[in-house]
Design an enzyme around this catalytic site. Structure first.
Site, PDB file in Angstrom:
ATOM      1  N   ASP A  15       7.840  37.472  53.945  1.00 12.11           N
ATOM      2  CA  ASP A  15       9.063  36.965  54.018  1.00 12.11           C
ATOM      3  C   ASP A  15      10.098  38.076  54.521  1.00 12.11           C
ATOM      4  O   ASP A  15      11.303  38.028  54.033  1.00 12.11           O
ATOM      5  CB  ASP A  15       9.550  36.233  52.765  1.00 12.11           C
ATOM      6  CG  ASP A  15       8.491  35.155  52.282  1.00 12.11           C
ATOM      7  OD1 ASP A  15       8.145  34.414  52.983  1.00 12.11           O
ATOM      8  OD2 ASP A  15       8.625  34.951  51.050  1.00 12.11           O
ATOM      9  N   GLU A  16       9.602  39.222  55.275  1.00 10.67           N
ATOM     10  CA  GLU A  16      10.439  40.136  55.382  1.00 10.67           C
ATOM     11  C   GLU A  16      11.427  39.873  56.697  1.00 10.67           C
ATOM     12  O   GLU A  16      12.287  40.656  56.755  1.00 10.67           O
ATOM     13  CB  GLU A  16       9.491  41.437  55.879  1.00 10.67           C
ATOM     14  CG  GLU A  16       8.873  42.112  54.711  1.00 10.67           C
ATOM     15  CD  GLU A  16       7.549  41.494  54.723  1.00 10.67           C
ATOM     16  OE1 GLU A  16       7.255  40.266  55.250  1.00 10.67           O
ATOM     17  OE2 GLU A  16       6.463  41.883  54.115  1.00 10.67           O
ATOM     18  N   GLY A  17      11.019  38.765  57.376  1.00 11.00           N
ATOM     19  CA  GLY A  17      12.082  38.485  58.489  1.00 11.00           C
ATOM     20  C   GLY A  17      11.087  38.771  59.812  1.00 11.00           C
ATOM     21  O   GLY A  17      11.735  39.044  60.919  1.00 11.00           O
ATOM     22  N   LYS A  18       9.588  38.795  59.728  1.00  9.55           N
ATOM     23  CA  LYS A  18       8.926  38.852  61.123  1.00  9.55           C
ATOM     24  C   LYS A  18       9.206  38.160  62.197  1.00  9.55           C
ATOM     25  O   LYS A  18       9.573  38.735  63.455  1.00  9.55           O
ATOM     26  CB  LYS A  18       7.626  38.810  60.823  1.00  9.55           C
ATOM     27  CG  LYS A  18       6.947  39.817  59.980  1.00  9.55           C
ATOM     28  CD  LYS A  18       5.543  39.503  59.298  1.00  9.55           C
ATOM     29  CE  LYS A  18       5.560  38.385  58.330  1.00  9.55           C
ATOM     30  NZ  LYS A  18       5.778  38.599  56.879  1.00  9.55           N
ATOM     31  N   GLY A  42       5.629  31.177  57.122  1.00 12.33           N
ATOM     32  CA  GLY A  42       6.889  30.645  57.700  1.00 12.33           C
ATOM     33  C   GLY A  42       7.650  31.532  58.241  1.00 12.33           C
ATOM     34  O   GLY A  42       8.551  32.171  57.425  1.00 12.33           O
ATOM     35  N   HIS A  43       7.715  31.520  59.603  1.00 18.64           N
ATOM     36  CA  HIS A  43       8.573  32.525  60.273  1.00 18.64           C
ATOM     37  C   HIS A  43       9.729  31.812  60.877  1.00 18.64           C
ATOM     38  O   HIS A  43       9.747  31.047  61.684  1.00 18.64           O
ATOM     39  CB  HIS A  43       7.648  33.236  61.288  1.00 18.64           C
ATOM     40  CG  HIS A  43       6.562  34.107  60.879  1.00 18.64           C
ATOM     41  ND1 HIS A  43       5.665  34.633  61.810  1.00 18.64           N
ATOM     42  CD2 HIS A  43       6.134  34.559  59.825  1.00 18.64           C
ATOM     43  CE1 HIS A  43       4.703  35.184  60.766  1.00 18.64           C
ATOM     44  NE2 HIS A  43       5.086  35.120  59.803  1.00 18.64           N
ATOM     45  N   THR A  44      10.817  32.363  60.287  1.00 14.91           N
ATOM     46  CA  THR A  44      12.101  31.558  60.696  1.00 14.91           C
ATOM     47  C   THR A  44      12.783  32.156  61.819  1.00 14.91           C
ATOM     48  O   THR A  44      12.899  33.459  61.779  1.00 14.91           O
ATOM     49  CB  THR A  44      13.186  31.593  59.424  1.00 14.91           C
ATOM     50  OG1 THR A  44      12.509  31.022  58.253  1.00 14.91           O
ATOM     51  CG2 THR A  44      14.216  30.576  59.551  1.00 14.91           C
ATOM     52  N   THR A 131       0.527  28.546  48.236  1.00 15.52           N
ATOM     53  CA  THR A 131       1.540  27.717  48.906  1.00 15.52           C
ATOM     54  C   THR A 131       0.674  26.352  48.934  1.00 15.52           C
ATOM     55  O   THR A 131       1.150  25.503  49.395  1.00 15.52           O
ATOM     56  CB  THR A 131       1.647  28.060  50.345  1.00 15.52           C
ATOM     57  OG1 THR A 131       0.386  28.434  50.882  1.00 15.52           O
ATOM     58  CG2 THR A 131       2.446  29.335  50.284  1.00 15.52           C
ATOM     59  N   GLN A 224       2.572  36.937  56.070  1.00 13.79           N
ATOM     60  CA  GLN A 224       2.696  37.548  54.827  1.00 13.79           C
ATOM     61  C   GLN A 224       2.827  38.958  54.817  1.00 13.79           C
ATOM     62  O   GLN A 224       3.662  39.386  55.613  1.00 13.79           O
ATOM     63  CB  GLN A 224       1.227  37.418  54.060  1.00 13.79           C
ATOM     64  CG  GLN A 224       0.948  35.898  53.759  1.00 13.79           C
ATOM     65  CD  GLN A 224       0.325  34.984  54.923  1.00 13.79           C
ATOM     66  OE1 GLN A 224      -0.731  35.683  55.390  1.00 13.79           O
ATOM     67  NE2 GLN A 224       0.810  34.101  55.305  1.00 13.79           N
ATOM     68  N   THR A 239      -2.863  36.981  49.013  1.00 17.63           N
ATOM     69  CA  THR A 239      -3.482  35.873  49.959  1.00 17.63           C
ATOM     70  C   THR A 239      -4.890  36.276  50.413  1.00 17.63           C
ATOM     71  O   THR A 239      -5.541  37.094  49.825  1.00 17.63           O
ATOM     72  CB  THR A 239      -2.595  35.582  51.117  1.00 17.63           C
ATOM     73  OG1 THR A 239      -2.953  34.395  51.844  1.00 17.63           O
ATOM     74  CG2 THR A 239      -2.774  36.823  52.128  1.00 17.63           C
ATOM     75  N   THR A 301       7.717  26.647  51.095  1.00 18.41           N
ATOM     76  CA  THR A 301       7.701  25.729  49.877  1.00 18.41           C
ATOM     77  C   THR A 301       9.111  25.388  49.448  1.00 18.41           C
ATOM     78  O   THR A 301       9.043  24.519  48.407  1.00 18.41           O
ATOM     79  CB  THR A 301       6.788  26.600  49.053  1.00 18.41           C
ATOM     80  OG1 THR A 301       7.371  27.725  48.661  1.00 18.41           O
ATOM     81  CG2 THR A 301       5.434  26.722  49.372  1.00 18.41           C
ATOM     82  N   SER A 407      18.436  45.037  60.912  1.00 19.92           N
ATOM     83  CA  SER A 407      19.022  43.542  61.251  1.00 19.92           C
ATOM     84  C   SER A 407      20.211  43.510  60.165  1.00 19.92           C
ATOM     85  O   SER A 407      19.987  43.652  59.056  1.00 19.92           O
ATOM     86  CB  SER A 407      17.936  42.626  60.940  1.00 19.92           C
ATOM     87  OG  SER A 407      18.467  41.439  60.977  1.00 19.92           O
ATOM     88  N   GLY A 409      21.985  40.007  60.229  1.00 19.15           N
ATOM     89  CA  GLY A 409      22.350  38.713  60.134  1.00 19.15           C
ATOM     90  C   GLY A 409      20.965  38.058  60.791  1.00 19.15           C
ATOM     91  O   GLY A 409      20.017  38.781  61.444  1.00 19.15           O
TER      92      GLY A 409
END
Ligand code: IMP
Length: 424
Positions: A15-18, A42-44, A131, A224, A239, A301, A407, A409
């Site tokens: 969840d680092e922001g990849k 989950g890459h946002t 998950t 991950q 994982t 999740t 980064s 934002g």
């Protein structure tokens, strides 16, 4: 001249922001390839004002002309994959033309998901916090040499293979005293499999070999993070794949001497979702403030992420294990307005100071902090505040690698590309 494959991966607990960084640097690459994990990721990304969460599909899909490759190291759930494709298509992204899938990638069956749930329930208080996407059981079938691969979908005996695997899973589920998958779930899965067969299936090792020989720029996108790696993470709270740089070699069929730059992504603080040790965790109002400011809730999740201060021994470990050549620091803006920041520089273990990641981080380990002045605000278009500059320099000196991206934002525009002199 033959090109090298660059790698981008998580240097913390995921969840680092990849997703955002891949999207920002995607114009430099012609191919973006995922090498491990599956729909647990989950890459946002923010695209045209909309938030998109990618689970299986590489984060280059929003850049026209980029080829997106799902490598052999990835585990694919056809149902989730298809939903992802449809939601992208609904936003006008033509996924089918730019997506390739390795025929060696393994498939997640509904019974893998059922096994994941049964195994977690059986663990009780020791549960990993999976998950529950069937990741562990699918990789178990891969290494146990029972798995079903994308290439098998084109074999005449496909349905016999599916039935044999499902029977095996049902026997295992009966040991757990847990129900198998329902017939409806199977029908949806079988339908999704038929759809999956219409995508371009390739031998990803040969595809990438040819691309690199032709001088094409390839980026391997990790999922991950390093501390969730099956070998070097905080086992057993990890994982089931190799999330580290070496996983890009095995998960795509690329020899180690063809790897170019290795970018490690980390947050200006730490988060972790699921169970397991987290030395710098803040179980207090400061942790809650970071969670709210950083919207630290799982993209797959929805679970609240645990938050804590930056952990330099863990980051240094990630730099070492992966051979990270540059770092991208994410979410520095989340710390805006904090008067004092704490950074863990060492651990105290059995009375002795160490800056190494111990074998067991689950107990008896006390983080040793250095206090740093915070900054009031940060803005990607202006000069960085002196305190943030100082924070960056302190990290670079502590881990020996330059921070090339900062980064501030979620938007592409809220990104600073730094001119970095190597600090090594
Ligand atoms: P699994 O891979 O879904 O079985 O989950 C194993 C552990 O890794 C759990 O603690 C999850 O919360 C964590 N995990 C899996 N995928 C991700 C991810 O993409 N980001 C952060 N944590 C993850």
């Amino acid at each position: 001249m033959a090109a090298r494959m660059d790698v981008l991966l998580g240097a913390q607990w995921g969840d680092e922001g990849k997703g955002k960084v891949v999207d920002v640097i995607a114009p430099r690459y012609e191919v973006i390839a995922r090498f491990q994990g599956g729909p647990n990721a989950g890459h946002t990304l923010l695209f045209e004002g909309h938030k998109h969460v990618l689970h299986t599909i590489p984060s280059g899909v929003f850049r026209q002309g980029t080829v997106n490759l799902v490598g052999n190291g990835v585990v694919v759930d056809p149902v989730i994959f298809l939903k992802e494709v449809r939601s992208l298509e609904a936003c006008g992204v033509n996924v089918r033309d730019c997506l390739l899938i390795s025929r060696r990638a393994h498939l997640i069956l509904p019974t893998h998901r059922a096994l994941d749930a049964a195994s977690e329930a059986d663990k009780g208080k020791q549960k990993i916090g999976s998950t529950l996407k069937g990741i562990g059981p699918t990789y178990m079938d891969k290494t146990g040499r029972n798995g079903l691969r994308v290439g098998d979908l084109f074999q005449a005996d496909l349905h016999d293979r599916i039935s044999a695997l499902k029977r095996k899973h049902e026997r295992l589920l009966s040991l757990y005293d847990a129900p198998g998958s329902t017939i409806e779930a199977d029908a949806e899965w079988l339908d999704a499999v038929e759809q999956l067969k219409r995508f371009r299936v390739v031998d990803c090792e040969h595809y990438l070999d040819e691309a690199l020989r032709a001088g094409k720029r390839v980026l391997a996108e990790g999922a991950q993070g390093t501390l969730l790696d099956i070998d070097f993470g905080t086992y057993p709270f990890v994982t089931s794949s190799n999330t580290i740089c070496a996983g890009a070699c095995t998960g795509l069929g690329i020899a180690p001497n063809r790897i170019g730059s290795i970018t490690g992504i980390f947050k200006a603080y730490c988060t972790r979702v699921g169970s397991g040790p987290f030395p710098t965790e803040l179980d207090d109002a400061t942790g809650e403030a970071i969670r709210q400011a950083g919207h630290e809730f799982g993209s797959t999740t929805g679970r609240a992420r645990r938050c804590g201060w930056l952990d330099l021994p863990a980051l240094r470990y990630a730099v070492m294990i992966n051979g990270i050549t540059e770092l991208a620091m994410m979410k520095a803006d989340v710390l805006n307005g904090m008067a004092t920041l704490r950074v863990c520089t060492h651990y105290r273990v059995n009375g002795s100071l160490t800056d190494r990641m111990p074998y067991d981080v689950s107990s008896g380990i006390e983080p040793v902090y250095r206090d740093m002045p915070g900054w009031v605000s940060s803005n990607a278009s202006g000069r960085l505040p002196a305190e943030l500059d100082q924070y960056i320099t302190m990290i670079e000196e502590a881990v020996g690698v330059p921070i090339s991206i900062v980064s501030l934002g979620p938007d592409r525009a809220e990104t600073i590309m730094r001119e970095t002199a190597s600090v090594r």
